[in-house]
Design a protein around this motif. Structure first.
Motif, mmCIF file in Angstrom:
data_model
loop_
_atom_site.group_PDB
_atom_site.id
_atom_site.type_symbol
_atom_site.label_atom_id
_atom_site.label_comp_id
_atom_site.label_asym_id
_atom_site.label_seq_id
_atom_site.Cartn_x
_atom_site.Cartn_y
_atom_site.Cartn_z
ATOM 1 N N SER A 154 12.958 40.002 37.101
ATOM 2 C CA SER A 154 13.100 39.599 35.720
ATOM 3 C C SER A 154 11.911 39.395 34.688
ATOM 4 O O SER A 154 11.130 40.133 35.017
ATOM 5 C CB SER A 154 13.712 37.756 36.314
ATOM 6 N N LEU A 155 12.795 39.504 33.269
ATOM 7 C CA LEU A 155 11.394 39.309 32.382
ATOM 8 C C LEU A 155 11.390 38.391 31.602
ATOM 9 O O LEU A 155 11.847 37.214 31.855
ATOM 10 C CB LEU A 155 11.902 40.864 31.394
ATOM 11 N N ALA A 156 9.987 38.760 31.175
ATOM 12 C CA ALA A 156 9.578 37.817 29.965
ATOM 13 C C ALA A 156 9.065 38.169 28.771
ATOM 14 O O ALA A 156 7.939 38.723 29.237
ATOM 15 C CB ALA A 156 8.532 36.631 30.371
ATOM 16 N N VAL A 157 8.721 37.000 27.308
ATOM 17 C CA VAL A 157 8.283 38.374 26.229
ATOM 18 C C VAL A 157 6.951 36.775 25.771
ATOM 19 O O VAL A 157 7.887 36.320 25.610
ATOM 20 C CB VAL A 157 10.093 38.628 25.586
ATOM 21 N N SER A 158 6.502 37.784 25.114
ATOM 22 C CA SER A 158 5.292 37.283 24.062
ATOM 23 C C SER A 158 5.753 37.386 22.728
ATOM 24 O O SER A 158 5.235 38.983 22.796
ATOM 25 C CB SER A 158 4.377 37.085 24.755
ATOM 26 N N GLN A 159 5.539 36.952 22.496
ATOM 27 C CA GLN A 159 5.323 37.042 20.285
ATOM 28 C C GLN A 159 4.181 36.565 20.149
ATOM 29 O O GLN A 159 4.213 37.420 19.050
ATOM 30 C CB GLN A 159 6.845 37.193 19.627
ATOM 31 N N ASP A 160 3.537 35.981 20.490
ATOM 32 C CA ASP A 160 2.560 35.788 20.075
ATOM 33 C C ASP A 160 1.065 35.843 20.439
ATOM 34 O O ASP A 160 -0.102 34.684 20.771
ATOM 35 C CB ASP A 160 2.379 33.889 20.022
ATOM 36 N N ASP A 206 7.294 45.270 23.393
ATOM 37 C CA ASP A 206 8.707 44.018 23.612
ATOM 38 C C ASP A 206 9.775 44.566 24.686
ATOM 39 O O ASP A 206 9.558 45.472 25.257
ATOM 40 C CB ASP A 206 9.578 42.990 22.497
ATOM 41 N N ALA A 207 11.024 43.741 25.760
ATOM 42 C CA ALA A 207 11.990 43.795 26.731
ATOM 43 C C ALA A 207 12.351 45.151 25.969
ATOM 44 O O ALA A 207 13.200 46.062 26.958
ATOM 45 C CB ALA A 207 12.303 43.172 26.703
ATOM 46 N N SER A 208 12.449 45.374 24.375
ATOM 47 C CA SER A 208 13.359 47.076 23.750
ATOM 48 C C SER A 208 12.220 47.924 23.389
ATOM 49 O O SER A 208 13.001 48.857 23.141
ATOM 50 C CB SER A 208 14.386 46.002 22.270
ATOM 51 N N GLY A 209 11.204 47.493 23.832
ATOM 52 C CA GLY A 209 10.229 48.782 23.958
ATOM 53 C C GLY A 209 9.529 48.596 22.490
ATOM 54 O O GLY A 209 9.026 50.396 22.550
ATOM 55 N N HIS A 210 9.689 47.853 21.935
ATOM 56 C CA HIS A 210 9.044 48.160 20.594
ATOM 57 C C HIS A 210 7.743 47.474 21.016
ATOM 58 O O HIS A 210 6.810 46.409 21.461
ATOM 59 C CB HIS A 210 9.906 47.274 19.165
ATOM 60 N N PRO A 211 6.931 48.510 19.628
ATOM 61 C CA PRO A 211 4.545 47.757 19.938
ATOM 62 C C PRO A 211 5.229 46.474 19.221
ATOM 63 O O PRO A 211 5.654 46.198 18.591
ATOM 64 C CB PRO A 211 4.225 48.793 19.554
ATOM 65 N N GLY A 212 4.021 45.326 19.297
ATOM 66 C CA GLY A 212 3.701 43.996 18.929
ATOM 67 C C GLY A 212 3.405 42.806 20.009
ATOM 68 O O GLY A 212 3.370 41.892 19.360
ATOM 69 N N ALA A 213 4.899 43.123 20.390
ATOM 70 C CA ALA A 213 4.611 42.333 22.116
ATOM 71 C C ALA A 213 4.490 42.739 22.993
ATOM 72 O O ALA A 213 4.357 43.420 23.414
ATOM 73 C CB ALA A 213 6.646 41.722 22.067
ATOM 74 N N LEU A 214 4.158 41.617 24.009
ATOM 75 C CA LEU A 214 4.264 41.706 25.460
ATOM 76 C C LEU A 214 4.963 41.304 26.271
ATOM 77 O O LEU A 214 5.853 40.055 25.612
ATOM 78 C CB LEU A 214 2.798 40.429 25.686
ATOM 79 N N THR A 215 4.925 42.111 27.426
ATOM 80 C CA THR A 215 6.348 41.825 28.580
ATOM 81 C C THR A 215 6.050 41.843 30.105
ATOM 82 O O THR A 215 4.992 42.985 29.911
ATOM 83 C CB THR A 215 7.253 42.703 28.457
ATOM 84 N N ILE A 216 6.544 41.214 30.395
ATOM 85 C CA ILE A 216 5.823 40.446 32.126
ATOM 86 C C ILE A 216 7.035 41.247 32.305
ATOM 87 O O ILE A 216 8.484 40.884 32.311
ATOM 88 C CB ILE A 216 5.627 39.341 32.096
ATOM 89 N N LEU A 217 7.053 41.786 33.498
ATOM 90 C CA LEU A 217 7.842 42.440 34.520
ATOM 91 C C LEU A 217 7.785 41.309 35.849
ATOM 92 O O LEU A 217 6.332 41.640 36.872
ATOM 93 C CB LEU A 217 8.405 43.545 35.168
ATOM 94 N N TYR A 218 8.080 40.659 36.623
ATOM 95 C CA TYR A 218 8.367 39.808 37.833
ATOM 96 C C TYR A 218 9.184 40.069 39.105
ATOM 97 O O TYR A 218 9.767 39.766 38.508
ATOM 98 C CB TYR A 218 7.535 38.202 37.566
ATOM 99 N N THR A 219 8.671 39.416 39.907
ATOM 100 C CA THR A 219 9.795 38.567 41.092
ATOM 101 C C THR A 219 9.802 37.858 41.514
ATOM 102 O O THR A 219 8.922 36.660 41.496
ATOM 103 C CB THR A 219 8.925 39.434 42.913
ATOM 104 N N SER A 220 11.260 37.224 41.124
ATOM 105 C CA SER A 220 12.186 35.974 40.604
ATOM 106 C C SER A 220 12.264 35.530 41.090
ATOM 107 O O SER A 220 12.701 36.112 42.353
ATOM 108 C CB SER A 220 12.763 36.373 39.347
ATOM 109 N N VAL A 221 11.969 33.950 42.733
ATOM 110 C CA VAL A 221 12.066 33.814 44.170
ATOM 111 C C VAL A 221 13.002 32.587 43.575
ATOM 112 O O VAL A 221 12.232 31.785 43.485
ATOM 113 C CB VAL A 221 10.691 33.562 44.506
ATOM 114 N N ARG A 222 14.055 32.938 44.989
ATOM 115 C CA ARG A 222 14.647 31.980 44.476
ATOM 116 C C ARG A 222 15.451 31.164 46.573
ATOM 117 O O ARG A 222 16.257 29.724 46.238
ATOM 118 C CB ARG A 222 17.056 31.651 43.879
#
Length: 634
Positions: A166-172, A132-148
């Protein structure tokens, strides 16, 4: 990133005839009778591949978010996608999962689409971390280029704030994703630099990195781009493993100048880089080299002195290349204010010589291999045909990359070793006259053998080949096949390879061949007399090395050609170091062949074979088990 493709449609030039007197139609089938025009299908759905990843519909480009989730045992592959049309735009992330990199389940909906204020113009390329975004296993984190802000292009003045991280996290397990409140975690490039681009985050460790001596587990973040009027490069950061939103800039990776072109063996490194990945590759003895794999924008035109008539025989594709570069760390960084790049150029090469771009990679803990995927484009097809087929672009087959080490190398077929800039040649002990050669190894993932489970197969061995004696293998009744062939090539050989027949009379075929004199591997595609399709030929520099064996005899390596074809997609691996991806848009939905052939230099006694087909294996009817698509929520 996701730049729109600007296509220039030109008439397909007619290749000069290669047929010699006495040759059969099969031996000269790359020279097609344009008057015998094949009509293209009204609805070319037959060109849609089956064992390559495509979007459910619409435009697809850069692969991103690659990785393995140990919690679910699934691989993840995302891709830039326009779910609402067959042209570039509305760039979102499509998503596919697989237990083995062969059978894929592709979501019917994007997992991320432009919706937040900071990514309202696009969710561009990035990477995946199995925490996860805090470095804990068991989740997934996407790091991506956010464009405005759009447009973004290396030829335009850079608009500050157009790209952020930017970041996005999945717990499932990747079914749903949540943008993080801390977004954007970086609002743009370092303020003191005038950049041409700044995008496509990639995270990894780097054993030779500037901080790794005292902190071996340091995470490094790499963002691709360039410095205006100076050099393409990678912006290097340290990343906190316990907070993936904390990035600190430490310097530029390299400074190679504009449009570096060491030789025909290495390509043009352009003015701006995209999707740059840094990976460390290690051979069986534990020796390592650091490599960058990057997409280079702003490449110069082909040099006619290097490429001959090839430039005249091709449409104008985008001025870019898919390249690699070995770099050497410049050592420990003394302070954050230290000027100068963190690494220096060592040697370099071309990752793919065809319509392949935006390679992205991940380390596979299941196989301890680095796996690379890339975008295979649709730019050889006119807009009208591309729109009528209902999809545009696809993801390549998985490739394993490694450090190739060749020992006791005496020479190349024609070139001096010192002139081949895609290798590192280290002289062996004084007096031996041999070298240890290092280069990048690029091979199809070994798990692709699972595609053969329901295929028919045939094997050949020990066949002498000459202008009057070719070897036909009638197996190939589908447009989904694999060929793995090995040739022993004589010194008198002028050309050797494989012809894939698209018509029973041999008037149309695809020819894979090596010319030993020019040290060039070519793919001649069938000319079907239709200006809506580019079937000009592909070319790649390639040589064979001669080794000194234990008996002090000079022995040249064999030519090994490994090819996969999937409806319209052809990926060819030569000696696991020269790769070309291309498209074959033929009206027929099946093949006839293949034909293995070799030709001798003029005046050579044809009684001696120009080459010997040491072995060949053909698998016809490749396929995968169908998996049911599952929807995802935005």
């Amino acid at each position: 990133m996701g730049d729109p493709i600007i296509t220039t449609e030109l008439d397909v030039p007619i290749l000069k005839p290669l047929q010699k007197s006495g040759q059969s139609p099969f031996q000269a089938c790359e020279v097609n009778d344009i008057s015998h025009e094949e009509k293209l299908p009204q609805n070319p759905s037959q060109w849609r591949p089956s064992f390559h990843i495509t979007a459910p519909a619409g435009w697809i480009n850069y692969p991103c978010g690659l990785g393995y989730d140990p919690t679910t045992g699934l691989y993840h592959l995302c891709f830039q996608w326009n779910p609402h049309g067959n042209d570039w735009g509305n760039i979102s992330w499509g998503h596919a999962t697989s237990p083995d990199l062969v059978s894929w389940t592709t979501s019917t909906d994007p997992i991320l689409a432009p919706s937040a204020e900071y990514d309202c113009r696009g969710v561009f390329t990035g990477c995946l971390q199995a925490t996860d975004a805090s470095g804990h296993p068991g989740a997934l984190t996407i790091l991506y280029t956010s464009v405005r802000h759009l447009p973004i292009h290396h030829t335009l003045p850079y608009t500050l704030g157009s790209e952020s991280l930017s970041l996005a996290v999945s717990q499932d397990g990747g079914n749903t994703w949540e943008r993080q409140d801390c977004n954007p975690v970086l609002t743009g490039p370092p303020s003191h630099l005038n950049v041409t681009g700044w995008r496509d985050p990639f995270i990894t460790t780097w054993a030779e990195g500037p901080l790794s001596k005292h902190a071996p587990s340091t995470l490094y973040g790499f963002i691709s781009g360039g410095i205006s009027k100076k050099t393409p490069t990678v912006f290097v950061y340290t990343v906190q493993a316990t907070d993936l939103g904390k990035w600190d800039f430490i310097g530029l990776l390299v400074d190679v100048g504009l449009n570096l072109r060491p030789s025909r063996w290495s390509g043009d490194y352009g003015v701006n880089w995209e999707v740059a990945n840094l990976i460390t590759l290690t051979n069986d003895t534990g020796m390592s080299r650091d490599f960058i794999i990057m997409g280079a924008e702003g490449c110069g035109p082909l040099d006619s002195s290097n490429q001959g008539a090839v430039q005249e025989a091709r449409w104008k594709r985008e001025a870019r290349g898919q390249l690699w570069m070995s770099v050497k760390s410049n050592g420990e960084k003394k302070s954050s204010s230290t000027d100068g790049p963190l690494a220096s150029y060592a040697f370099s090469g071309i990752f793919d010589h065809g319509c392949y771009y935006a390679a992205n990679s991940f380390y596979d803990p299941q196989t301890s291999q680095h796996i690379v995927y890339g975008w295979i484009t649709e730019e050889d097809l006119s807009n009208s045909l591309r729109h009528s087929q209902g999809f545009s672009g696809l993801v390549s087959l998985p490739r394993m990359v490694g450090l190739m080490t060749l020992k006791n190398v005496k020479k190349a077929r024609s070139s001096q070793l010192s002139s081949i800039t895609s290798i590192e040649a280290v002289a062996d002990a004084l007096g031996t006259g041999t070298f240890t050669v290092h280069t990048m190894k690029i091979s199809p993932d070994s798990r692709l053998t699972r595609l053969r489970q329901s295929a028919q197969e045939r094997h050949l061995a020990g066949v002498a080949l000459s202008a009057s004696s070719s070897q036909s293998a009638t197996l190939l009744g589908t447009s989904k096949w694999e060929i793995d062939a090995e040739f022993s090539v004589s010194r008198s050989c002028a050309r050797v390879g494989i012809k894939i027949l698209h018509t029973s009379d041999g008037r149309n075929c695809t020819t894979l061949s090596w010319d030993p004199r020019s040290e060039t591997f070519e793919i001649h595609r069938p000319l079907i007399g239709n200006a809506e399709v580019n079937h000009g030929y592909e070319t790649a520099p390639h040589t064979l090395f001669t080794f000194l064996n234990e008996g002090d005899e000079e022995v040249e390596e064999t030519l090994r050609v490994h090819a996969f074809f999937d409806s319209s997609v052809l990926e060819v691996f030569v000696n696991d170091r020269t790769v070309t991806s291309t498209r074959i848009y033929h009206p027929a939905d099946h093949c006839f062949g293949p034909l293995f052939f070799a030709e001798s230099d003029a005046g050579v006694n044809d009684e001696q074979p120009a080459a010997v087909l040491v072995r060949a294996s053909i698998w016809d009817g490749l396929g995968v088990r169908e998996l049911v698509d599952t929807p995802s929520r935005l």
